[in-house]
Structure formats: structure tokens, C-alpha cells
Design a protein around this motif. Structure first.
Motif, PDB file in Angstrom:
ATOM      1  N   GLU A  12       0.830  -1.195   0.000  1.00  0.00           N
ATOM      2  CA  GLU A  12       0.000   0.000   0.000  1.00  0.00           C
ATOM      3  C   GLU A  12       0.873   1.256   0.000  1.00  0.00           C
ATOM      4  O   GLU A  12       1.841   1.359   0.744  1.00  0.00           O
ATOM      5  CB  GLU A  12      -0.909  -0.002   1.229  1.00  0.00           C
ATOM      6  N   GLY A  13       0.544   2.166  -0.866  1.00  0.00           N
ATOM      7  CA  GLY A  13       1.291   3.422  -0.945  1.00  0.00           C
ATOM      8  C   GLY A  13       2.564   3.348  -1.766  1.00  0.00           C
ATOM      9  O   GLY A  13       3.309   4.328  -1.853  1.00  0.00           O
ATOM     10  N   TYR A  14       2.835   2.193  -2.401  1.00  0.00           N
ATOM     11  CA  TYR A  14       4.083   2.004  -3.132  1.00  0.00           C
ATOM     12  C   TYR A  14       4.246   3.011  -4.265  1.00  0.00           C
ATOM     13  O   TYR A  14       5.357   3.434  -4.578  1.00  0.00           O
ATOM     14  CB  TYR A  14       4.128   0.577  -3.675  1.00  0.00           C
ATOM     15  N   PHE A  15       3.139   3.391  -4.893  1.00  0.00           N
ATOM     16  CA  PHE A  15       3.197   4.300  -6.044  1.00  0.00           C
ATOM     17  C   PHE A  15       2.875   5.745  -5.660  1.00  0.00           C
ATOM     18  O   PHE A  15       2.714   6.592  -6.532  1.00  0.00           O
ATOM     19  CB  PHE A  15       2.234   3.832  -7.140  1.00  0.00           C
ATOM     20  N   ASP A  16       2.770   6.010  -4.372  1.00  0.00           N
ATOM     21  CA  ASP A  16       2.489   7.383  -3.955  1.00  0.00           C
ATOM     22  C   ASP A  16       3.620   8.314  -4.363  1.00  0.00           C
ATOM     23  O   ASP A  16       4.806   7.925  -4.326  1.00  0.00           O
ATOM     24  CB  ASP A  16       2.299   7.456  -2.440  1.00  0.00           C
ATOM     25  N   PRO A  17       3.331   9.548  -4.746  1.00  0.00           N
ATOM     26  CA  PRO A  17       4.386  10.484  -5.152  1.00  0.00           C
ATOM     27  C   PRO A  17       5.296  10.862  -3.985  1.00  0.00           C
ATOM     28  O   PRO A  17       4.842  10.952  -2.839  1.00  0.00           O
ATOM     29  CB  PRO A  17       3.614  11.696  -5.669  1.00  0.00           C
ATOM     30  N   THR A  18       6.550  11.073  -4.275  1.00  0.00           N
ATOM     31  CA  THR A  18       7.528  11.495  -3.263  1.00  0.00           C
ATOM     32  C   THR A  18       8.227  12.792  -3.648  1.00  0.00           C
ATOM     33  O   THR A  18       9.058  13.284  -2.889  1.00  0.00           O
ATOM     34  CB  THR A  18       8.592  10.405  -3.055  1.00  0.00           C
ATOM     35  N   THR A  19       7.901  13.318  -4.825  1.00  0.00           N
ATOM     36  CA  THR A  19       8.570  14.518  -5.319  1.00  0.00           C
ATOM     37  C   THR A  19       7.564  15.439  -5.989  1.00  0.00           C
ATOM     38  O   THR A  19       6.707  14.982  -6.758  1.00  0.00           O
ATOM     39  CB  THR A  19       9.676  14.151  -6.338  1.00  0.00           C
ATOM     40  N   LEU A  20       7.657  16.740  -5.711  1.00  0.00           N
ATOM     41  CA  LEU A  20       6.860  17.751  -6.401  1.00  0.00           C
ATOM     42  C   LEU A  20       7.746  18.449  -7.421  1.00  0.00           C
ATOM     43  O   LEU A  20       8.938  18.698  -7.166  1.00  0.00           O
ATOM     44  CB  LEU A  20       6.298  18.766  -5.409  1.00  0.00           C
ATOM     45  N   ILE A  21       7.173  18.789  -8.572  1.00  0.00           N
ATOM     46  CA  ILE A  21       7.970  19.273  -9.697  1.00  0.00           C
ATOM     47  C   ILE A  21       7.327  20.518 -10.308  1.00  0.00           C
ATOM     48  O   ILE A  21       6.106  20.596 -10.445  1.00  0.00           O
ATOM     49  CB  ILE A  21       8.090  18.173 -10.786  1.00  0.00           C
ATOM     50  N   MET A  22       8.170  21.474 -10.680  1.00  0.00           N
ATOM     51  CA  MET A  22       7.729  22.644 -11.442  1.00  0.00           C
ATOM     52  C   MET A  22       8.777  22.908 -12.514  1.00  0.00           C
ATOM     53  O   MET A  22       9.981  22.836 -12.255  1.00  0.00           O
ATOM     54  CB  MET A  22       7.553  23.859 -10.526  1.00  0.00           C
ATOM     55  N   GLU A  23       8.322  23.240 -13.716  1.00  0.00           N
ATOM     56  CA  GLU A  23       9.245  23.375 -14.837  1.00  0.00           C
ATOM     57  C   GLU A  23       8.845  24.536 -15.721  1.00  0.00           C
ATOM     58  O   GLU A  23       7.670  24.714 -16.053  1.00  0.00           O
ATOM     59  CB  GLU A  23       9.255  22.065 -15.641  1.00  0.00           C
ATOM     60  N   GLY A  24       9.848  25.347 -16.115  1.00  0.00           N
ATOM     61  CA  GLY A  24       9.602  26.463 -17.013  1.00  0.00           C
ATOM     62  C   GLY A  24      10.855  27.277 -17.234  1.00  0.00           C
ATOM     63  O   GLY A  24      11.773  27.283 -16.413  1.00  0.00           O
ATOM     64  N   ASN A  25      10.926  27.960 -18.382  1.00  0.00           N
ATOM     65  CA  ASN A  25      12.054  28.837 -18.725  1.00  0.00           C
ATOM     66  C   ASN A  25      13.400  28.107 -18.680  1.00  0.00           C
ATOM     67  O   ASN A  25      14.415  28.676 -18.280  1.00  0.00           O
ATOM     68  CB  ASN A  25      12.111  30.046 -17.779  1.00  0.00           C
ATOM     69  N   GLY A  26      13.401  26.838 -19.073  1.00  0.00           N
ATOM     70  CA  GLY A  26      14.646  26.087 -19.086  1.00  0.00           C
ATOM     71  C   GLY A  26      15.110  25.653 -17.712  1.00  0.00           C
ATOM     72  O   GLY A  26      16.266  25.250 -17.546  1.00  0.00           O
ATOM     73  N   ILE A  27      14.227  25.721 -16.735  1.00  0.00           N
ATOM     74  CA  ILE A  27      14.567  25.344 -15.361  1.00  0.00           C
ATOM     75  C   ILE A  27      13.568  24.314 -14.864  1.00  0.00           C
ATOM     76  O   ILE A  27      12.354  24.498 -15.006  1.00  0.00           O
ATOM     77  CB  ILE A  27      14.567  26.564 -14.425  1.00  0.00           C
ATOM     78  N   LYS A  28      14.077  23.241 -14.286  1.00  0.00           N
ATOM     79  CA  LYS A  28      13.219  22.223 -13.682  1.00  0.00           C
ATOM     80  C   LYS A  28      13.574  22.123 -12.207  1.00  0.00           C
ATOM     81  O   LYS A  28      14.732  21.946 -11.849  1.00  0.00           O
ATOM     82  CB  LYS A  28      13.435  20.866 -14.356  1.00  0.00           C
ATOM     83  N   ILE A  29      12.567  22.242 -11.340  1.00  0.00           N
ATOM     84  CA  ILE A  29      12.780  22.195  -9.893  1.00  0.00           C
ATOM     85  C   ILE A  29      12.037  20.990  -9.337  1.00  0.00           C
ATOM     86  O   ILE A  29      10.842  20.812  -9.612  1.00  0.00           O
ATOM     87  CB  ILE A  29      12.272  23.476  -9.206  1.00  0.00           C
TER      88      ILE A  29
END
Length: 428
Positions: A194-211
């Protein structure tokens, strides 16, 4: 965890962990660290508990000029509480692929900008419980999504992204990936936990930058395409200390927003030990050198901003370390370096070196620091002793450099520790 599960877990390692392993590999090949692991070994080492370090915030302001910090301040002198919780030091796993060792012509080469020196007095330091825990499948629990999102938005804003109109995504595996893993595990009689596929990272991307912000509150910043520094700046693994300081100065101005939470940003170039080719390589890491000695020590160990160059001398990654230090256990009495030396000689130490501590005459350097791995159960201060390794004499004869291994002794008074480390002859 069986072999199938480990392979599946590797498939879903956070990209930043894999990228961190690649950085480790790069440093082994091109620069200083000689922790004897290759790319695959580094990835597995990351999978079975990688070490990280960790960062700050507030309103943008131009960073002050780069400085090498001076020491001499006294530490906090608050009284220890009689009801301080007992500390249990737990081993969180070992890489099994090498040991923490450094090569140099002489110990004086392994310089440090650690705000602690043997000339200052530190009576008390805080100990923190890590709010993140990991199960046997390396899935984190206890992550604070609100803080993850706040760090993501804060970092994105400081880099000029439109946070109002740029979507936030996460690293949830696709339906196809989830189906493939489920079928693999079913084939060996296992169910997806249970919870194996839960997300562990938040992502934002734009202007050639990925955070990407992970559960440990580390913001990984990827520049695509990598950023080329102006002509006259050299940001390469083989750059001299002076050249890297110059590059660091440009980076601190160009990305001043990332350092805006620091009243007095100081440059840490690392110990710059040598590789087998006798080459040195310097880091570009900033921490806040303002405030009391205790505040400087915490910033130096936890609150850092790091910039990374690729093979072409361009900026391709940065990291903002902002660990959750909200679960403070208390301010604990700190032993002296002399007392720590006694414990070291008595065998009360932890090390990844395959050799028993060779004797007092081989102690070359000591410093007070925290072990800040994401996978540590408790973050507490240690004395790290760099010890000359006579067993590595063949390395010295072959490469002309001395080898020093790291041995750790808890800096908190023994009466507060339930599991004082004792060397038992095991490698890692």
C-alpha cells in the motif's frame, strides 16, 4: 527486500537520487573523493541509503562579498534540561562499496571552513529527530507536503518562474509503469505494498529550469540547457581554488535569490582532497556565517546552497537544502575534543573504514559536525577524526599521497546515549 523488489525499487528511485549518484561517480573519476565506487555501485549505494546535506529562505537582497569565515566566538551556554530524551543511535544502512577516505600530500591540504575550531568552546548543541522514516522498500513516510510545496514555490519564485501559471506535477508512475511493476511482483508471489506508487517529489518546470522538491525538503534545480558562465570565468573540475572563487562570486550574484535568506553568505570549497592523479577539485557551496556560533554550525551543516558544473564547465545543477528541523529533542551538553579522543581510543566510534583505529599518533585532524544524511534517524553532532591509515601504505607508495580515514565519535555526553557505538571489526 528480495532481488525482484530491489530491481523494482531501483526503477522508481527519485531522479535526483540517481543524478546524485552520477555526481558521486563524476567526482570519483574527475576530482577528489576516492570512495571507490562506480556509477552502478553509486546508484545502489543511493538506493540503500544515500547521504545528503541540507538550506534557507527570505526576501531577495544582494549577497555580501564572499568571505572565508573567522572563528573565535563562544558557543551557547544555556543549561541542559534534566528531562532531555535519551538518544538511540541507529545504523541506517551502509553502502558496502567503499569507505570515507581522503588523499592528500599532507593533512594541511584538507582545509575546512567549519565555524567550529579547537579554539572555541561549545557547551550545548541541538539534537533533532528526522521526521522522515523509510521502510524496507525505501519509501519515505512523514513527508510534509505543505512544506514541500512551500519550498518549491519559494525556489521557483526566486528563479523568476511564474508560479501563478506554472503547473505543479509529481513523480507518480504512469499507469503503464504501475501495471508492469504489479505484474512483476505478482509473478514472484508478491503484492504491491500500500502506498508504493504514492508520489515522493513535487515538480515545477519552465524557462529552461526544472525544480524538484523531495520529501527531505531538498530542492534540486536542473538547468536545460546548462548555463555558460561569461568569458573569463572558469567553472571546471580542474579549476584552481582562485578560479572557482571567481566563478562562485558570479554565481552568487547571478542567482542571488537563492542566497537571499543568508545575511552573510560564506563560500565553502570543500576539503578538496586529491584523486589518484594528484588533482584537486573545489566545490561551490554557500552557508550563512551570521549569528551565534551555534547558528553558524547549524547553517554550515544543514542550510546550504550548492552549484554544480558539468564536464564543459557549465552550470547544470544546483541544490537548496532545507531540512525539517522542527522536531528538536533539546539542547544537549557537548563533550570536549579531548574527551572524544579518549572515547575514540577506547573503541567508541563508528567508521566505514575497513581498519581498526590505528592509534593516537595517527590522528591528523578533528572537527565538530553533524551527520546529516536523509536516512539518519536522529541528527546529532559528532567529532570526526581524520586518521592516517598506515594500512594504505601501498597507495602512498604508488601515488605519492597519504590516505586518511574518517572515524566518528558522538559529541553528546555519554549519559544521554543508549547505544554508544563500539567498533566491532566490521567493514561498513
Amino acid at each position: 527486500m528480495n532481488a525482484e523488489q530491489l530491481i523494482d525499487a531501483m526503477n522508481f528511485l527519485d531522479e535526483d537520487l540517481i543524478r546524485e549518484a552520477e555526481e558521486t561517480r563524476s567526482r570519483v573519476i574527475r576530482r577528489s573523493s576516492w570512495h571507490r565506487w562506480g556509477a552502478l555501485a553509486a546508484c545502489v549505494a543511493v538506493a540503500v541509503f544515500a547521504g545528503t546535506q541540507l538550506m534557507p529562505k527570505t526576501a531577495p537582497q544582494p549577497p555580501q562579498s564572499l568571505e572565508i569565515p573567522s572563528s573565535g566566538a563562544s558557543g551557547p551556554s544555556q543549561p541542559a534540561s534534566a528531562d532531555l530524551p535519551m538518544i538511540t543511535i541507529q545504523s541506517t544502512g551502509a553502502s558496502g562499496f567503499g569507505f570515507e577516505g581522503y588523499m592528500a600530500f599532507d593533512i594541511d591540504e584538507l582545509e575546512s571552513v567549519n565555524p567550529w575550531t579547537k579554539e572555541v568552546t561549545v557547551k550545548f548543541l541541538p539534537v533533532y529527530e528526522n521526521p522522515i522514516t523509510y521502510d524496507s522498500m525505501l519509501r519515505p513516510t512523514g513527508a510534509n507536503e505543505r512544506k514541500m510545496k512551500a519550498l518549491l514555490l519559494d525556489t521557483a519564485q526566486k528563479l523568476g518562474l511564474d508560479i501563478q501559471n506554472t503547473p505543479i506535477t509529481d513523480n507518480t508512475p504512469s499507469e503503464e509503469q504501475q501495471k508492469a511493476i504489479t505484474e512483476k511482483m505478482a509473478a514472484v508471489g508478491e503484492e504491491v505494498p500500500e502506498g508504493y506508487f504514492d508520489p515522493t517529489t513535487l515538480i515545477m518546470e519552465g524557462n529552461g529550469i526544472k525544480i524538484e522538491v523531495d520529501s527531505s525538503l531538498t530542492a534540486l534545480i536542473e538547468f536545460d540547457p546548462p548555463v555558460e558562465l561569461p568569458e573569463g570565468y572558469r567553472f571546471r573540475f580542474d579549476a584552481t581554488s582562485a578560479e572557482m572563487k571567481k566563478a562562485a562570486s558570479w554565481l552568487s550574484l547571478e542567482y542571488s535569490g537563492l542566497l537571499s535568506g543568508m545575511s552573510k553568505p560564506l563560500l565553502d570549497q570543500g576539503m578538496a582532497d586529491r584523486n589518484i592523479y594528484q588533482e584537486r577539485s573545489y566545490d561551490v557551496v554557500f552557508y550563512d556565517g551570521s549569528g551565534s556560533l551555534e547558528e553558524q554550525i547549524i547553517s554550515y551543516n544543514f542550510n546550504r546552497v550548492a552549484f554544480y558544473n558539468n564536464d564543459d564547465g557549465k552550470l547544470f545543477l544546483a541544490r537548496v537544502y532545507a531540512p525539517d528541523l522542527s522536531q528538536k529533542l533539546g539542547d544537549y551538553p557537548i563533550i570536549t575534543a579531548d574527551k572524544a579522543t579518549e572515547l575514540l581510543l577506547a573503541g567508541n566510534y563508528a567508521t566505514s573504514c575497513p581498519y581498526e583505529m590505528p592509534g593516537k599518533e595517527h590522528i591528523a585532524k578533528v572537527e565538530l559536525l553533524y551527520r546529516t544524511s536523509t536516512y539518519e534517524k536522529v541528527w546529532l553532532p559528532y567529532y570526526r577524526f581524520l586518521v592516517y591509515l598506515p594500512e594504505e601504505k601501498t597507495v602512498e607508495e604508488q601515488y605519492g599521497m597519504k590516505s586518511y580515514g574518517a572515524y566518528y565519535v558522538p559529541a553528546v555526553e555519554e549519559k544521554y546515549i543508549t547505544s554508544m557505538p563500539t567498533y566491532d571489526g566490521r567493514f561498513n
